[in-house]
Design an enzyme around this catalytic site. Structure first.
Site, PDB file in Angstrom:
ATOM      1  N   GLU A 131       0.869  -1.174   0.000  1.00  0.00           N
ATOM      2  CA  GLU A 131       0.000   0.000   0.000  1.00  0.00           C
ATOM      3  C   GLU A 131       0.903   1.220   0.000  1.00  0.00           C
ATOM      4  N   ALA A 134       2.426   1.476   3.282  1.00  0.00           N
ATOM      5  CA  ALA A 134       2.934   0.197   3.807  1.00  0.00           C
ATOM      6  C   ALA A 134       3.634  -0.560   2.685  1.00  0.00           C
ATOM      7  N   SER A 136       7.804  -1.257   2.464  1.00  0.00           N
ATOM      8  CA  SER A 136       8.759  -2.109   3.178  1.00  0.00           C
ATOM      9  C   SER A 136       8.126  -2.665   4.453  1.00  0.00           C
ATOM     10  N   ILE A 161       0.407  -2.487  -7.979  1.00  0.00           N
ATOM     11  CA  ILE A 161       0.153  -3.895  -8.280  1.00  0.00           C
ATOM     12  C   ILE A 161       0.428  -4.219  -9.749  1.00  0.00           C
ATOM     13  N   ARG A 272      32.541  -2.037 -33.395  1.00  0.00           N
ATOM     14  CA  ARG A 272      32.883  -0.622 -33.258  1.00  0.00           C
ATOM     15  C   ARG A 272      34.402  -0.418 -33.340  1.00  0.00           C
ATOM     16  N   GLU A 368       9.623  -6.657  -4.887  1.00  0.00           N
ATOM     17  CA  GLU A 368       9.691  -7.867  -4.034  1.00  0.00           C
ATOM     18  C   GLU A 368      10.595  -7.633  -2.823  1.00  0.00           C
ATOM     19  N   THR A 370      12.827  -4.105  -1.193  1.00  0.00           N
ATOM     20  CA  THR A 370      14.035  -3.402  -1.642  1.00  0.00           C
ATOM     21  C   THR A 370      15.273  -4.186  -1.194  1.00  0.00           C
TER      22      THR A 370
HETATM   23  N1  CAA Z   1       8.019 -17.283   5.994  1.00  0.00           N
HETATM   24  C1  CAA Z   1       7.067 -17.544   6.936  1.00  0.00           C
HETATM   25  N2  CAA Z   1       6.856 -16.739   8.010  1.00  0.00           N
HETATM   26  C2  CAA Z   1       7.647 -15.645   8.134  1.00  0.00           C
HETATM   27  C3  CAA Z   1       8.647 -15.331   7.200  1.00  0.00           C
HETATM   28  C4  CAA Z   1       8.820 -16.207   6.095  1.00  0.00           C
HETATM   29  N3  CAA Z   1       9.751 -15.957   5.169  1.00  0.00           N
HETATM   30  N4  CAA Z   1       9.260 -14.205   7.601  1.00  0.00           N
HETATM   31  C5  CAA Z   1       8.687 -13.826   8.741  1.00  0.00           C
HETATM   32  N5  CAA Z   1       7.686 -14.708   9.071  1.00  0.00           N
HETATM   33  C6  CAA Z   1       6.804 -14.647  10.242  1.00  0.00           C
HETATM   34  C7  CAA Z   1       7.553 -14.285  11.505  1.00  0.00           C
HETATM   35  O1  CAA Z   1       8.088 -15.431  12.128  1.00  0.00           O
HETATM   36  C8  CAA Z   1       6.481 -13.611  12.332  1.00  0.00           C
HETATM   37  O2  CAA Z   1       5.668 -14.595  12.930  1.00  0.00           O
HETATM   38  P1  CAA Z   1       5.396 -14.618  14.556  1.00  0.00           P
HETATM   39  O3  CAA Z   1       4.721 -13.309  14.861  1.00  0.00           O
HETATM   40  O4  CAA Z   1       4.509 -15.799  14.749  1.00  0.00           O
HETATM   41  O5  CAA Z   1       6.743 -14.726  15.176  1.00  0.00           O
HETATM   42  C9  CAA Z   1       5.604 -12.903  11.301  1.00  0.00           C
HETATM   43  O6  CAA Z   1       5.839 -13.596  10.046  1.00  0.00           O
HETATM   44  C10 CAA Z   1       5.960 -11.458  11.128  1.00  0.00           C
HETATM   45  O7  CAA Z   1       7.344 -11.399  10.786  1.00  0.00           O
HETATM   46  P2  CAA Z   1       8.310 -10.194  11.217  1.00  0.00           P
HETATM   47  O8  CAA Z   1       8.136  -9.917  12.674  1.00  0.00           O
HETATM   48  O9  CAA Z   1       9.660 -10.496  10.710  1.00  0.00           O
HETATM   49  O10 CAA Z   1       7.598  -9.021  10.394  1.00  0.00           O
HETATM   50  P3  CAA Z   1       8.052  -7.542  10.120  1.00  0.00           P
HETATM   51  O11 CAA Z   1       6.855  -6.692  10.251  1.00  0.00           O
HETATM   52  O12 CAA Z   1       9.288  -7.199  10.874  1.00  0.00           O
HETATM   53  O13 CAA Z   1       8.368  -7.574   8.529  1.00  0.00           O
HETATM   54  C11 CAA Z   1       9.747  -7.864   6.591  1.00  0.00           C
HETATM   55  C12 CAA Z   1       9.262  -8.422   7.925  1.00  0.00           C
HETATM   56  C13 CAA Z   1      10.850  -8.788   6.190  1.00  0.00           C
HETATM   57  C14 CAA Z   1      10.267  -6.448   6.698  1.00  0.00           C
HETATM   58  C15 CAA Z   1       8.576  -7.894   5.587  1.00  0.00           C
HETATM   59  O14 CAA Z   1       7.622  -6.912   5.920  1.00  0.00           O
HETATM   60  C16 CAA Z   1       9.033  -7.671   4.162  1.00  0.00           C
HETATM   61  O15 CAA Z   1       9.481  -8.614   3.528  1.00  0.00           O
HETATM   62  N6  CAA Z   1       8.912  -6.423   3.614  1.00  0.00           N
HETATM   63  C17 CAA Z   1       9.150  -6.152   2.232  1.00  0.00           C
HETATM   64  C18 CAA Z   1       7.832  -6.215   1.512  1.00  0.00           C
HETATM   65  C19 CAA Z   1       7.946  -6.881   0.188  1.00  0.00           C
HETATM   66  O16 CAA Z   1       8.836  -7.658  -0.090  1.00  0.00           O
HETATM   67  N7  CAA Z   1       6.985  -6.576  -0.677  1.00  0.00           N
HETATM   68  C20 CAA Z   1       6.951  -7.182  -1.943  1.00  0.00           C
HETATM   69  C21 CAA Z   1       5.655  -6.866  -2.650  1.00  0.00           C
HETATM   70  S1  CAA Z   1       5.484  -7.864  -4.098  1.00  0.00           S
HETATM   71  C22 CAA Z   1       6.262  -7.049  -5.363  1.00  0.00           C
HETATM   72  O17 CAA Z   1       7.021  -6.160  -5.182  1.00  0.00           O
HETATM   73  C23 CAA Z   1       5.830  -7.544  -6.727  1.00  0.00           C
HETATM   74  C24 CAA Z   1       6.780  -7.711  -7.797  1.00  0.00           C
HETATM   75  O18 CAA Z   1       7.961  -7.780  -7.601  1.00  0.00           O
HETATM   76  C25 CAA Z   1       6.311  -7.898  -9.156  1.00  0.00           C
HETATM   77  P1  FAD Z   2       9.643   2.505   1.222  1.00  0.00           P
HETATM   78  O1  FAD Z   2       9.320   1.375   2.117  1.00  0.00           O
HETATM   79  O2  FAD Z   2       8.990   3.806   1.456  1.00  0.00           O
HETATM   80  O3  FAD Z   2      11.206   2.682   1.178  1.00  0.00           O
HETATM   81  C1  FAD Z   2      11.867   3.932   0.915  1.00  0.00           C
HETATM   82  C2  FAD Z   2      13.377   3.702   1.138  1.00  0.00           C
HETATM   83  O4  FAD Z   2      13.616   3.398   2.525  1.00  0.00           O
HETATM   84  C3  FAD Z   2      13.935   2.512   0.352  1.00  0.00           C
HETATM   85  O5  FAD Z   2      15.238   2.772  -0.100  1.00  0.00           O
HETATM   86  C4  FAD Z   2      13.953   1.401   1.384  1.00  0.00           C
HETATM   87  O6  FAD Z   2      14.910   0.396   1.080  1.00  0.00           O
HETATM   88  C5  FAD Z   2      14.325   2.185   2.631  1.00  0.00           C
HETATM   89  N1  FAD Z   2      13.912   1.484   3.851  1.00  0.00           N
HETATM   90  C6  FAD Z   2      12.649   1.253   4.302  1.00  0.00           C
HETATM   91  N2  FAD Z   2      12.686   0.580   5.458  1.00  0.00           N
HETATM   92  C7  FAD Z   2      13.977   0.356   5.743  1.00  0.00           C
HETATM   93  C8  FAD Z   2      14.670  -0.317   6.797  1.00  0.00           C
HETATM   94  N3  FAD Z   2      14.007  -0.910   7.799  1.00  0.00           N
HETATM   95  N4  FAD Z   2      16.026  -0.323   6.772  1.00  0.00           N
HETATM   96  C9  FAD Z   2      16.696   0.264   5.755  1.00  0.00           C
HETATM   97  N5  FAD Z   2      16.111   0.896   4.719  1.00  0.00           N
HETATM   98  C10 FAD Z   2      14.765   0.937   4.720  1.00  0.00           C
HETATM   99  N6  FAD Z   2       3.819  -4.669  -4.483  1.00  0.00           N
HETATM  100  C11 FAD Z   2       2.877  -5.655  -4.470  1.00  0.00           C
HETATM  101  O7  FAD Z   2       2.339  -5.992  -3.433  1.00  0.00           O
HETATM  102  N7  FAD Z   2       2.539  -6.293  -5.613  1.00  0.00           N
HETATM  103  C12 FAD Z   2       3.104  -5.985  -6.812  1.00  0.00           C
HETATM  104  O8  FAD Z   2       2.761  -6.611  -7.828  1.00  0.00           O
HETATM  105  C13 FAD Z   2       4.082  -4.953  -6.856  1.00  0.00           C
HETATM  106  N8  FAD Z   2       4.651  -4.593  -8.037  1.00  0.00           N
HETATM  107  C14 FAD Z   2       5.446  -3.481  -8.086  1.00  0.00           C
HETATM  108  C15 FAD Z   2       5.861  -2.980  -9.323  1.00  0.00           C
HETATM  109  C16 FAD Z   2       6.583  -1.806  -9.408  1.00  0.00           C
HETATM  110  C17 FAD Z   2       6.983  -1.270 -10.728  1.00  0.00           C
HETATM  111  C18 FAD Z   2       6.929  -1.111  -8.211  1.00  0.00           C
HETATM  112  C19 FAD Z   2       7.687   0.186  -8.259  1.00  0.00           C
HETATM  113  C20 FAD Z   2       6.562  -1.621  -6.996  1.00  0.00           C
HETATM  114  C21 FAD Z   2       5.801  -2.798  -6.913  1.00  0.00           C
HETATM  115  N9  FAD Z   2       5.346  -3.286  -5.678  1.00  0.00           N
HETATM  116  C22 FAD Z   2       4.415  -4.290  -5.652  1.00  0.00           C
HETATM  117  C23 FAD Z   2       5.675  -2.579  -4.448  1.00  0.00           C
HETATM  118  C24 FAD Z   2       7.107  -2.814  -3.973  1.00  0.00           C
HETATM  119  O9  FAD Z   2       7.232  -4.073  -3.402  1.00  0.00           O
HETATM  120  C25 FAD Z   2       7.467  -1.686  -2.990  1.00  0.00           C
HETATM  121  O10 FAD Z   2       7.631  -0.513  -3.764  1.00  0.00           O
HETATM  122  C26 FAD Z   2       8.703  -1.984  -2.190  1.00  0.00           C
HETATM  123  O11 FAD Z   2       8.497  -3.066  -1.313  1.00  0.00           O
HETATM  124  C27 FAD Z   2       9.203  -0.761  -1.414  1.00  0.00           C
HETATM  125  O12 FAD Z   2       8.176  -0.128  -0.713  1.00  0.00           O
HETATM  126  P2  FAD Z   2       8.000   1.470  -0.833  1.00  0.00           P
HETATM  127  O13 FAD Z   2       7.916   1.767  -2.289  1.00  0.00           O
HETATM  128  O14 FAD Z   2       6.871   1.869   0.003  1.00  0.00           O
HETATM  129  O15 FAD Z   2       9.347   2.063  -0.304  1.00  0.00           O
END
Ligand code: CAA
Ligand code: FAD
Length: 384
Positions: A131, A134, A136, A161, A272, A368, A370
């Site tokens: 979102e 929301a 990272s 998304i 080239r 997926e 950062t």
């Molecule tokens: N598998 C199963 N369970 C897991 C897990 C895993 N890999 N990692 C953590 N958990 C569990 C924990 O054990 C915990 O459970 P309990 O409360 O029972 O102990 C619970 O999940 C919550 O875990 P954390 O306390 O570690 O959670 P957190 O709030 O600190 O967040 C995070 C962890 C790693 C920062 C996570 O929020 C994260 O990965 N953030 C990045 C978001 C992200 O990757 N978004 C991708 C969107 S998809 C995309 O971008 C699409 C695309 O590429 C096309």
């Molecule tokens: P923020 O969380 O605001 O991060 C800003 C900066 O702060 C970054 O450099 C980050 O690394 C840094 N930062 C944040 N927290 C920490 C920390 N704890 N320690 C150190 N550095 C930190 N999401 C989906 O759910 N589904 C999708 O299909 C999907 N597709 C995407 C496609 C595109 C083209 C893009 C741009 C994004 C997509 N995403 C999707 C979302 C994507 O996963 C997020 O953009 C990403 O996880 C980062 O979140 P944010 O953009 O809010 O950055």
């Protein structure tokens, strides 16, 4: 254990898949890549070609009409498509991302209903975790779902998304019990025809312009109760487990982009001429190529190890998948930047594909999770 190496060996079948996908990619996807980028349009030719050959969602188990291909095979498909067009590689990659929650946690009935049309190439599926406020910190999501009789009613907005609007199905994570934090989040399968569901306008992006990225709006979006994926409260864990299986696919996308850039650079420097000879004859250029090659090779192995770790239920899968995604995407950014450098001024123009590859590579360090978040996941595993 802290060593996931030695988990894989490529089979003849893997090599056959690579050959088949490379052939399709070069003949039916590459010719449109520049136009798809320039016009920011969905790569329909790639979708058609991948579907016709059964490479659009190879990971879906045979029990649901799929190919049941292993994780490395899926990575190879994504890698070879990304080598010519990163946007098109998001067709198989996001079909895996969106469907993994259902495969991992869905009821048998939901699997049959959702996975079959995807396997058949009649539908695609996206993944809705992020979102605006929301990203990272995914657990801070605000989208709500409440049970109302035989229905779940969703309200809120998902952001960023991938393949929005194109996909029929969306796996959506929403808060069902706000008192419980990460353990109060549930996963749902939402169909684009469900009442109260809408897709926003396309983001105007730096790269992967062929893959639409939009917001999803839920306004009293009402779905049958049996569309929940797994038990209430397990949605966040299912979402993170999914990423353990799909961060390697983004690593594969990064490796493919990097390989495409290296291949283009090798061809260019042989042709080239400056100072009376091909620039490939200068050792300064050769050493750049050598560094690009060794980085790609290392990234590719790490991606396959991570893919195998997921498949085999290795205890270190979370860490190794994070390593593969972060390492391979950093490699893709370095290699594509160097490829532009090796083309000189020509590399900075849209007359050659390397500037697009450099723009496309950048996203692999961001989505997926950062690469800062990947490093956090890796460090947590080391210090736990
Ligand atoms: N598998 C199963 N369970 C897991 C897990 C895993 N890999 N990692 C953590 N958990 C569990 C924990 O054990 C915990 O459970 P309990 O409360 O029972 O102990 C619970 O999940 C919550 O875990 P954390 O306390 O570690 O959670 P957190 O709030 O600190 O967040 C995070 C962890 C790693 C920062 C996570 O929020 C994260 O990965 N953030 C990045 C978001 C992200 O990757 N978004 C991708 C969107 S998809 C995309 O971008 C699409 C695309 O590429 C096309
Ligand atoms: P923020 O969380 O605001 O991060 C800003 C900066 O702060 C970054 O450099 C980050 O690394 C840094 N930062 C944040 N927290 C920490 C920390 N704890 N320690 C150190 N550095 C930190 N999401 C989906 O759910 N589904 C999708 O299909 C999907 N597709 C995407 C496609 C595109 C083209 C893009 C741009 C994004 C997509 N995403 C999707 C979302 C994507 O996963 C997020 O953009 C990403 O996880 C980062 O979140 P944010 O953009 O809010 O950055």
């Amino acid at each position: 254990g802290n060593n996931a190496a030695g988990l894989y060996a490529l089979t003849e079948e893997h090599e056959a898949i690579r050959e088949a996908v490379r052939d399709i990619a070069e003949r039916e996807i590459a010719p449109y890549a520049a136009e798809v980028d320039a016009d920011s349009r969905f790569p329909v030719e790639a979708q058609k070609a991948l579907t016709a050959a059964g490479f659009h969602a190879t990971h879906i188990p045979e029990a649901y009409g799929g190919e049941g291909a292993d994780a490395i095979a899926t990575c190879i498909v994504i890698e070879e498509v990304a080598r010519v067009d990163a946007s098109a590689s998001l067709i198989p990659a996001v079909n895996k991302l969106g469907s993994m929650p259902v495969i991992l946690a869905g009821s048998e009935d939901l699997k049959q209903r959702v996975l079959r049309p995807i396997a058949a190439g009649e539908a695609m599926i996206s993944y809705g975790l992020s979102e605006r406020e929301a990203g990272s910190d995914a657990a801070a999501m605000r989208t709500r779902a409440r049970l109302d009789g035989d229905s779940w009613v969703l309200n809120g907005t998902k952001a960023w998304i991938t393949n929005s609007g194109i996909s029929e199905w969306y796996t959506v994570m929403a808060v069902t019990d706000p008192e419980k934090g990460a353990n109060g989040i549930s996963a749902f399968a939402v169909h684009r025809d469900d009442p109260g569901f809408a897709v926003g306008p396309k983001e105007r992006k730096m790269g992967i312009k062929g893959s639409p990225t939009c917001e999803l709006y839920f306004t009293d979006c009402t779905i049958p109760a049996d569309r929940i994926v797994g038990e209430p409260g397990t949605g966040f864990k299912t979402a993170l487990r999914t990423l353990d299986f799909t961060r390697p696919t983004i690593g594969a996308q990064a490796v493919g982009i990097a390989q495409g850039a290296l291949d283009a650079a090798v061809a260019y420097v042989r042709e080239r001429k400056q100072f009376g000879k091909a620039v490939a004859e200068f050792q300064g250029v050769q050493f750049m190529l050598a560094d690009m090659e060794m980085r790609i090779e290392a990234a590719r192995h790490l991606v396959y190890v991570a893919a195998a770790a997921g498949e085999q239920g290795h205890p270190d899968v979370t860490r190794v998948s994070a390593s593969a995604k972060a390492f391979a995407s950093d490699v893709a950014m370095q290699v594509t930047t160097d490829a532009v450098q090796l083309f000189g001024g020509a590399g900075y123009t849209q007359d050659f594909p390397v500037e697009r590859m450099m723009r496309d590579a950048k996203i692999t360090q961001i989505y997926e999770g950062t690469n800062q978040i990947q490093r956090m996941v890796i460090a947590r595993s080391l210090l736990r």
